[in-house]
Design a protein around this motif. Structure first.
Motif, PDB file in Angstrom:
ATOM      1  N   ARG A  80      52.867  39.335  50.900  1.00 44.23           N
ATOM      2  CA  ARG A  80      53.670  40.402  51.512  1.00 44.23           C
ATOM      3  C   ARG A  80      52.847  41.195  52.527  1.00 44.23           C
ATOM      4  N   ALA A  81      51.586  41.461  52.190  1.00 43.78           N
ATOM      5  CA  ALA A  81      50.727  42.242  53.092  1.00 43.78           C
ATOM      6  C   ALA A  81      50.482  41.513  54.405  1.00 43.78           C
ATOM      7  N   LEU A  82      50.544  40.180  54.384  1.00 35.97           N
ATOM      8  CA  LEU A  82      50.390  39.396  55.609  1.00 35.97           C
ATOM      9  C   LEU A  82      51.671  39.355  56.428  1.00 35.97           C
ATOM     10  N   GLY A  83      52.740  39.939  55.890  1.00 38.24           N
ATOM     11  CA  GLY A  83      54.000  39.998  56.619  1.00 38.24           C
ATOM     12  C   GLY A  83      54.956  38.862  56.322  1.00 38.24           C
ATOM     13  N   PHE A  84      54.670  38.082  55.269  1.00 36.07           N
ATOM     14  CA  PHE A  84      55.527  36.962  54.918  1.00 36.07           C
ATOM     15  C   PHE A  84      56.482  37.340  53.787  1.00 36.07           C
ATOM     16  N   ASP A  85      57.561  36.588  53.675  1.00 32.45           N
ATOM     17  CA  ASP A  85      58.486  36.707  52.564  1.00 32.45           C
ATOM     18  C   ASP A  85      58.028  35.750  51.472  1.00 32.45           C
TER      19      ASP A  85
END
Length: 278
Positions: free
Chosen positions: A86-91
């Motif tokens: 999530r922190a990397l911007g992924f779902d």
């Protein structure tokens, strides 16, 4: 293929340099759970899961009191694979496949955070969990971690040659750049996971060795405390030691083409994760 290196569980056992090789006896050593997140054309692939969210809530219940006393895992929700994704911007829902070296609690504990994902593992490792041969095998796998019913996809240890290793195989529904490499010894179905990044290969060697010095072609070495522990948790000694030799040969003969790392070695994690950010 873009590769993200994740530490999905820091452990701080007693022993200092007897475990991690750094100066100082009267301190806690540092070990990691080195996982990979792969961006592929068909979705995200997670190689290993670390200990999972429940380990940050109730370590004893999820990991077992004995493991907690021995390894002193840090209860940090931010280190879980799902939090880092999530922190990397992924779902996290885009993690459709998980590839495991084996089913020990610090490698497969995070499966519960991705119950929809297919889980790729050697059939022999799955048999060791479902049909243990002895008390050691019955005791090493945490059944609570698999109670949600993972979506297993298992494989026979057959395949094609790869840099001197035999029976290396592609995985169903995954890109041909991701391979399963037989490295039995630590467990009877233990694997390595090879990834062609486009600029060279990575080999996640799991627990086939524990310390970067063990695959030093010139002067193999390992801190005595870690060497003792490695022997204590092995399943097939001869196979484990043979893997040390084979991986050393891989490093010596193909080190410019393949970067090898062990699951818990912080030195290798720092080297590879810093390189991936360049």
């Amino acid at each position: 293929m873009r590769v993200h290196h994740l530490n999905c569980g820091t452990m701080r056992p007693l022993g200092g340099k007897l475990v991690d090789g750094r100066p100082g006896l009267f301190r806690r050593a540092t070990m990691v759970c080195h996982c990979l997140l792969l961006e592929t054309d068909t979705g995200l692939v997670l190689v290993e899961t670390g200990m999972g969210t429940p380990a940050a809530v109730d370590r004893n219940a999820w990991l077992g009191a004995g493991f907690v006393r021995q390894s002193n895992p840090i209860a940090d929700p931010a280190q879980t694979a799902i939090a880092q994704i999530r922190a990397l911007g992924f779902d996290p829902a885009d993690v459709r496949d998980i590839v495991l070296t084996h089913l020990d609690l610090d490698h497969a504990g995070g499966l519960i955070d991705f119950p929809w994902a297919r889980v790729h593992v050697y059939a022999e490792e799955l048999r060791a969990f479902t049909e243990p041969r002895d008390a050691a095998e019955r005791g090493r796998y945490r059944r609570i971690q698999f109670a949600h019913g993972p979506q297993w996809t298992s494989y026979a240890d057959t395949g094609e040659p790869w840099f001197g290793f035999g029976a290396v195989r592609q995985l169903d529904g995954l890109p041909p750049e991701i391979l399963l490499v037989p490295l039995a010894g630590h467990t009877r179905g233990h694997a390595g996971v090879a990834v062609d990044t486009g600029s060279g290969w990575l080999l996640n060697a799991g627990d086939s060795y524990f310390f970067h010095g063990q695959v030093d072609p010139a002067a193999p070495h390992c801190p005595p405390g870690l060497k003792w522990f490695e022997g204590r948790v092995e399943t097939v000694k001869r196979a484990r030691l043979d893997n040390h030799r084979r991986v050393r040969e891989l490093v010596q003969e193909h080190g410019d083409e393949v970067s090898v790392f062990a699951a818990h070695d912080e030195t290798e994690f720092r080297r590879l994760s810093s390189r991936s950010r360049v």
